[in-house]
Design a protein around this motif. Sequence first.
Motif, short mmCIF file in Angstrom:
data_model
loop_
_atom_site.label_atom_id
_atom_site.label_comp_id
_atom_site.label_asym_id
_atom_site.label_seq_id
_atom_site.Cartn_x
_atom_site.Cartn_y
_atom_site.Cartn_z
N GLU A 58 3.79 -3.14 -16.85
CA GLU A 58 5.38 -3.12 -16.63
C GLU A 58 5.85 -4.04 -17.95
O GLU A 58 6.66 -4.03 -18.06
CB GLU A 58 6.10 -3.05 -15.17
N SER A 95 8.62 -3.64 -20.99
CA SER A 95 9.55 -3.99 -20.44
C SER A 95 9.59 -5.17 -22.40
O SER A 95 11.09 -4.69 -22.53
CB SER A 95 9.71 -4.73 -19.28
N GLU A 125 20.02 1.69 -16.43
CA GLU A 125 19.88 2.56 -16.18
C GLU A 125 18.16 3.84 -17.18
O GLU A 125 17.96 3.87 -17.15
CB GLU A 125 21.03 2.84 -16.63
N LEU A 183 14.84 2.54 -16.24
CA LEU A 183 14.92 1.98 -15.39
C LEU A 183 14.82 3.58 -15.40
O LEU A 183 13.84 3.76 -15.01
CB LEU A 183 15.72 1.90 -14.20
N ARG A 184 14.91 4.29 -16.13
CA ARG A 184 14.59 5.71 -16.11
C ARG A 184 13.24 5.82 -17.40
O ARG A 184 12.48 6.78 -16.45
CB ARG A 184 15.53 6.94 -16.63
N TRP A 187 10.69 3.94 -17.72
CA TRP A 187 9.99 3.36 -17.09
C TRP A 187 9.34 4.63 -15.53
O TRP A 187 8.48 4.43 -15.89
CB TRP A 187 10.77 2.17 -15.72
N ARG A 188 10.19 4.71 -15.01
CA ARG A 188 10.39 5.75 -14.03
C ARG A 188 9.27 7.11 -15.12
O ARG A 188 8.37 7.90 -14.14
CB ARG A 188 11.13 6.31 -13.16
N ARG A 189 9.88 7.30 -16.41
CA ARG A 189 9.31 8.84 -16.61
C ARG A 189 8.35 8.10 -17.81
O ARG A 189 7.97 9.76 -18.63
CB ARG A 189 10.56 9.63 -17.11
N ARG A 190 7.90 7.17 -17.67
CA ARG A 190 6.86 6.77 -18.97
C ARG A 190 5.83 7.96 -19.01
O ARG A 190 5.43 8.46 -19.99
CB ARG A 190 6.30 5.41 -18.64
N GLU A 191 5.47 8.73 -17.98
CA GLU A 191 4.33 9.66 -18.27
C GLU A 191 4.49 10.60 -19.45
O GLU A 191 4.15 11.46 -19.24
CB GLU A 191 3.98 9.66 -16.67
#
Length: 332
Positions: free
Chosen positions: A20, A24, A54, A57-58, A60-64
């Motif tokens: 992270e 970031s 937002e 955040l999206r 990071w959550r969808r980084r894969e």
Amino acid sequence: MGADARLQEPGMIGLGEVGEPAFSGLAERHRRELHVHCYRMLGSFEDAEDTVQETFLRAWRRRETFEGRSTFRAWLYRIATNACLDLLAKRRPEPAAGGEVPWLQPYPDRLLDEPPAGGADEPETAAVARETIELAYLVAVQHLAPRPRAVLILRDVLGWPARDVAELLGDSVNSVNSALQRARAGMRERLPAERQDWTGGEDDAGTRELVRRFTDASVAADIGGLAALLRDDVRCSMPPTPGVRVGRGAVVDDWVEDGFARMTGLRAVPTRVNRQPAVAFYLWRERAGAYLPLTIDVLRVTGGAIAEIVIFHADRFARLGLPERLPADGTK
């Protein structure tokens, strides 16, 4: 080469392996240009801030899901654009109408002037171009439906190919090209005809002198002096307060009815927002023993006269980096 190092390359891959803090750091390099992009889409400085958060955040959550087929920057723009469209669908299902944008907020030049993360030759320099950040452009954009608005900004401001915009929106290239034509036509209807002759964004001697005269006449509550600086077809608005005054007579009458001619105790601080000259006015408050924020007047200058005044309330001062008060002697 480690995952973090590969992410710094144009075709970087392996986001799923990145921690992270490193993620970031990479995302933060693009915060300002993404914020300006969201601001164009939404017209609101504060909504743009929320949408950038937002977006991160999206991401990071969808980084894969990042496969390296585009740059990391383009991937973030895709996420940011969709976040804007989602917010518009919830908060503003209908575009602006009647020439008014109640949610319009100013953008400080001091933030637009932040150096690009990758240097002056980086693509993000286009994101803060003067002609697409001025308030008249923002107002015209807000009158477009959300998806044509996104097409216009991605194609004409950021220079994305039609196929990339189509992929982002899940449309065909033909649909994107058609939407772009409609959006451009809508912008031509909304933008002032003399836009190519604007001088409001230029820091030339004539504009500086006009702003000085406007400032002096305002502090002196000299209605006649102010009227002499206005074009016949001047426009004046004060978002979020409803109503747009059009024409010198209507604007002056409104000032008289509001009691401006009887106002005393004003001080002024010159500033710039949206690549336009602006004046922040402060009013003497006896109880505070200081001059406190009143309004910010943002000016559009055309042909040596004031063509438009957009007035923002005192709650914008802090965001623009303006002093919270001026002491009795008028110094900052």
